[in-house]
Design a protein around this motif. Structure first.
Motif, mmCIF file in Angstrom:
data_model
loop_
_atom_site.group_PDB
_atom_site.id
_atom_site.type_symbol
_atom_site.label_atom_id
_atom_site.label_comp_id
_atom_site.label_asym_id
_atom_site.label_seq_id
_atom_site.Cartn_x
_atom_site.Cartn_y
_atom_site.Cartn_z
ATOM 1 N N VAL A 47 0.845 -1.187 0.000
ATOM 2 C CA VAL A 47 0.000 0.000 0.000
ATOM 3 C C VAL A 47 0.879 1.236 0.000
ATOM 4 N N GLU A 48 0.523 2.202 -0.821
ATOM 5 C CA GLU A 48 1.181 3.504 -0.836
ATOM 6 C C GLU A 48 0.106 4.563 -0.730
ATOM 7 N N ALA A 49 0.193 5.403 0.303
ATOM 8 C CA ALA A 49 -0.875 6.369 0.542
ATOM 9 C C ALA A 49 -0.347 7.574 1.293
ATOM 10 N N VAL A 50 -1.008 8.719 1.059
ATOM 11 C CA VAL A 50 -0.738 9.935 1.824
ATOM 12 C C VAL A 50 -1.420 9.799 3.178
ATOM 13 N N LEU A 51 -0.717 10.145 4.245
ATOM 14 C CA LEU A 51 -1.246 9.976 5.594
ATOM 15 C C LEU A 51 -1.453 11.325 6.265
ATOM 16 N N LYS A 52 -2.410 11.360 7.166
ATOM 17 C CA LYS A 52 -2.552 12.489 8.084
ATOM 18 C C LYS A 52 -2.578 11.932 9.505
ATOM 19 N N PHE A 53 -2.100 12.726 10.442
ATOM 20 C CA PHE A 53 -2.061 12.318 11.844
ATOM 21 C C PHE A 53 -3.055 13.156 12.621
ATOM 22 N N VAL A 54 -3.918 12.481 13.387
ATOM 23 C CA VAL A 54 -4.942 13.164 14.187
ATOM 24 C C VAL A 54 -4.720 12.795 15.650
ATOM 25 N N PRO A 55 -4.334 13.760 16.496
ATOM 26 C CA PRO A 55 -4.139 13.447 17.915
ATOM 27 C C PRO A 55 -5.439 12.972 18.559
ATOM 28 N N THR A 56 -5.317 12.106 19.544
ATOM 29 C CA THR A 56 -6.497 11.634 20.264
ATOM 30 C C THR A 56 -7.033 12.739 21.147
ATOM 31 N N GLY A 57 -8.345 12.670 21.412
ATOM 32 C CA GLY A 57 -8.979 13.662 22.270
ATOM 33 C C GLY A 57 -8.923 13.262 23.728
ATOM 34 N N THR A 58 -10.003 13.553 24.430
ATOM 35 C CA THR A 58 -10.039 13.268 25.863
ATOM 36 C C THR A 58 -10.195 11.786 26.154
ATOM 37 N N MET A 59 -10.790 11.033 25.229
ATOM 38 C CA MET A 59 -11.001 9.602 25.433
ATOM 39 C C MET A 59 -9.945 8.810 24.674
ATOM 40 N N PRO A 60 -9.324 7.814 25.314
ATOM 41 C CA PRO A 60 -8.326 6.987 24.610
ATOM 42 C C PRO A 60 -8.979 6.159 23.520
ATOM 43 N N SER A 61 -8.231 5.904 22.457
ATOM 44 C CA SER A 61 -8.744 5.127 21.331
ATOM 45 C C SER A 61 -7.889 3.887 21.138
ATOM 46 N N PRO A 62 -8.500 2.711 20.900
ATOM 47 C CA PRO A 62 -7.709 1.502 20.628
ATOM 48 C C PRO A 62 -6.957 1.579 19.302
ATOM 49 N N CYS A 63 -7.270 2.574 18.483
ATOM 50 C CA CYS A 63 -6.579 2.744 17.200
ATOM 51 C C CYS A 63 -5.355 3.649 17.315
ATOM 52 N N ALA A 64 -5.127 4.213 18.489
ATOM 53 C CA ALA A 64 -4.065 5.205 18.649
ATOM 54 C C ALA A 64 -2.734 4.546 18.951
ATOM 55 N N ASP A 129 1.495 18.429 0.573
ATOM 56 C CA ASP A 129 1.222 17.020 0.849
ATOM 57 C C ASP A 129 2.520 16.318 1.260
ATOM 58 N N PRO A 130 2.467 15.508 2.316
ATOM 59 C CA PRO A 130 3.669 14.746 2.682
ATOM 60 C C PRO A 130 3.947 13.656 1.659
ATOM 61 N N ALA A 131 5.169 13.156 1.671
ATOM 62 C CA ALA A 131 5.509 12.039 0.793
ATOM 63 C C ALA A 131 4.673 10.821 1.190
ATOM 64 N N PRO A 132 4.145 10.071 0.244
ATOM 65 C CA PRO A 132 3.320 8.910 0.600
ATOM 66 C C PRO A 132 4.105 7.880 1.404
ATOM 67 N N ALA A 133 3.439 7.295 2.378
ATOM 68 C CA ALA A 133 4.019 6.175 3.120
ATOM 69 C C ALA A 133 3.812 4.899 2.318
ATOM 70 N N ARG A 134 4.775 3.972 2.404
ATOM 71 C CA ARG A 134 4.723 2.763 1.592
ATOM 72 C C ARG A 134 5.077 1.570 2.468
ATOM 73 N N GLY A 135 4.190 0.576 2.476
ATOM 74 C CA GLY A 135 4.442 -0.600 3.300
ATOM 75 C C GLY A 135 3.585 -1.769 2.878
ATOM 76 N N ARG A 136 3.862 -2.922 3.500
ATOM 77 C CA ARG A 136 3.109 -4.146 3.207
ATOM 78 C C ARG A 136 2.117 -4.411 4.342
ATOM 79 N N VAL A 137 0.899 -4.723 3.966
ATOM 80 C CA VAL A 137 -0.160 -4.969 4.944
ATOM 81 C C VAL A 137 0.098 -6.299 5.643
#
Length: 451
Positions: A47-64, A129-137
């Motif tokens: 997968v190669e995709a442009v990423l954005k980073f979103v800080p977590t809010g007041t509640m913790p997220s299992p995706c963070a 736009d940041p450089a796309p991240a590239r990795g294997r799923v």
């Protein structure tokens, strides 16, 4: 949500994900899958995709996850007003093998520690736009989130995500929130993938065709943003392709082209909104390159002369520094380039109409035999009978380039502007160029084909 490295933040002692295994946990929103911006990922896919980073809010997220990175602002770009009425500045955060866009509620530069989620983003197609991240799923998990109804509409509950391992991303319409889990108020919002940044083949950095022009058997193609120009000799079979590395800037890539090329009998012109260059090709194939002026516009070659087109009516445009602004039309909508590099306004109405009518898209060109050429990342040619063929641009040789410098200090036209002082300059090889009356010029040595 940013703090300097070494601070006593709440997550300062957390193992940093990318430095431990170079694996990112990335959320793929359903909207990205619905509009086919990304094919539904499965384990093993690259997968190669442009990423954005979103800080977590007041509640913790299992995706963070917690990351260390270096923040670099998008300099000269105005902040955006957030829904909380606060200001957010666009930054690029770069870690070990990845980069992402981040809207920060404070101006930040340098090392940061962050906790939040990586999202696959559409990207804006702009230089920010940041450089796309590239990795294997390596792993795919279904993300479901609780939905609640309030007086203001339906909302997803922050931190309510639940994850389920799946073999591959389901093919479905994710934006339909009516398809909720039976007996529960949870909706499927996307998938979470573990992206291995190490186990991927080396990316191919090839030529990206952005603009094309044709004159007789000569086809000129220029890269979308890099200063790389190709010449195709269509009389040879297969076509002979020569690559020229130009003394031009690397432009921020856009969705289309950043420069246009205009072919004629002796070579081609290269135009952009910043400048105009002349490229003369000799019988031996050597290309002589000279900047003609430090002004630009949309170029048109008509009757052996180059014209630059400007705007003819006021417009509302989004400006990087000021946001939405009014842009007034150019005082001279058409200017002709003189042999000495000056731009002369065109006032004759017939010439204005004729030149304006000849303007065309930079990524399309028609040859004298009726062949249609199209530059859209790759180069394709459509014959008059409708047959479309892809042109091989990978098999090419390196051509020699002479870079011609004009010397403003030695130009008689600038004699009254040059103060009486001595400026230290690096020694260069000088030569007299009889075809360019721009004073003394310096010609650099050609780049050998073997380099």
């Amino acid at each position: 949500m940013a703090s300097p490295i070494g601070s006593s933040s709440a997550w300062g002692s957390t193992m940093i994900a990318e430095t431990a295994s170079r694996t990112l946990v990335v959320f793929v929103p359903g909207s990205i899958l619905d509009d086919c911006s990304l094919a539904p990922p499965a384990p093993g896919d690259v997968v190669e995709a442009v990423l954005k980073f979103v800080p977590t809010g007041t509640m913790p997220s299992p995706c963070a996850q917690s990351v260390r990175a270096t923040a670099r602002p998008a300099y000269g770009r105005m902040p955006a007003e957030h829904s909380d009425r606060g200001l957010h500045w666009l930054l690029e955060v770069t870690g070990d093998g990845w980069s992402a866009a981040w809207w920060s509620d404070r101006p930040v530069t340098g090392p940061v520690e962050l906790r939040g989620r990586f999202f696959v983003d559409h990207g804006s197609g702009a230089s920010d736009d940041p450089a796309p991240a590239r990795g294997r799923v390596r792993r795919v998990r279904l993300v479901e989130q609780q939905r609640v109804r309030t007086a203001t509409g339906e909302h997803l509950v922050e931190g309510s995500e639940r994850l389920t391992d799946i073999e591959a991303t389901p093919h479905r319409f994710w934006s339909n929130w009516d398809d909720r889990t039976e007996g529960e108020d949870f909706v499927r919002t996307g998938v979470l993938i573990d992206l291995d940044l190490d186990d991927v083949p080396a990316p191919r950095s090839g030529f990206v065709a952005g603009a094309v022009s044709v004159h007789g058997a000569d086809v000129w193609v220029i890269d979308r943003s890099n200063p790389v120009l190709l010449h195709l000799d269509t009389e040879s079979n297969p076509h002979r392709v020569v690559e020229y590395l130009l003394p031009l800037t690397i432009e921020p890539p856009t969705g289309e082209w950043t420069r246009a090329v205009h072919a004629d009998g002796g070579g081609c012109w290269i135009t952009s909104r910043h400048d105009v260059f002349r490229c003369d090709r000799s019988g031996s194939g050597t290309l002589t390159v000279q900047r003609m002026c430090t002004d630009g516009g949309r170029g048109v070659v008509a009757e052996g002369r180059l014209y630059l087109l400007g705007s003819t009516r006021p417009m509302l445009c989004t400006d990087r520094r000021h946001g939405m602004v009014r842009v007034d039309p150019d005082p001279h909508p058409v200017r002709m380039l003189e042999h000495d590099g000056r731009l002369t306004p065109v006032k004759d109405r017939l010439t204005l109409a004729r030149v304006t009518a000849w303007a065309c898209l930079a990524d399309r060109a028609r040859g004298g035999d009726g062949t249609e050429w199209a530059a859209a990342g790759s180069l394709a040619a459509q014959s008059p009978d409708g047959t479309v063929r892809s042109i091989d641009l990978d098999t090419r040789t390196r051509g020699d380039v002479y870079w011609v410098h004009s010397d403003p200090l030695a130009d008689p036209a600038n004699a009254g502007l040059v103060p009486v002082l001595s400026l230290p300059t690096a020694p260069v090889e000088t030569a007299c160029c009889p075809t360019r009356p721009l004073g003394r010029i310096a010609c650099l040595r050609p780049v050998p084909s073997s380099e």
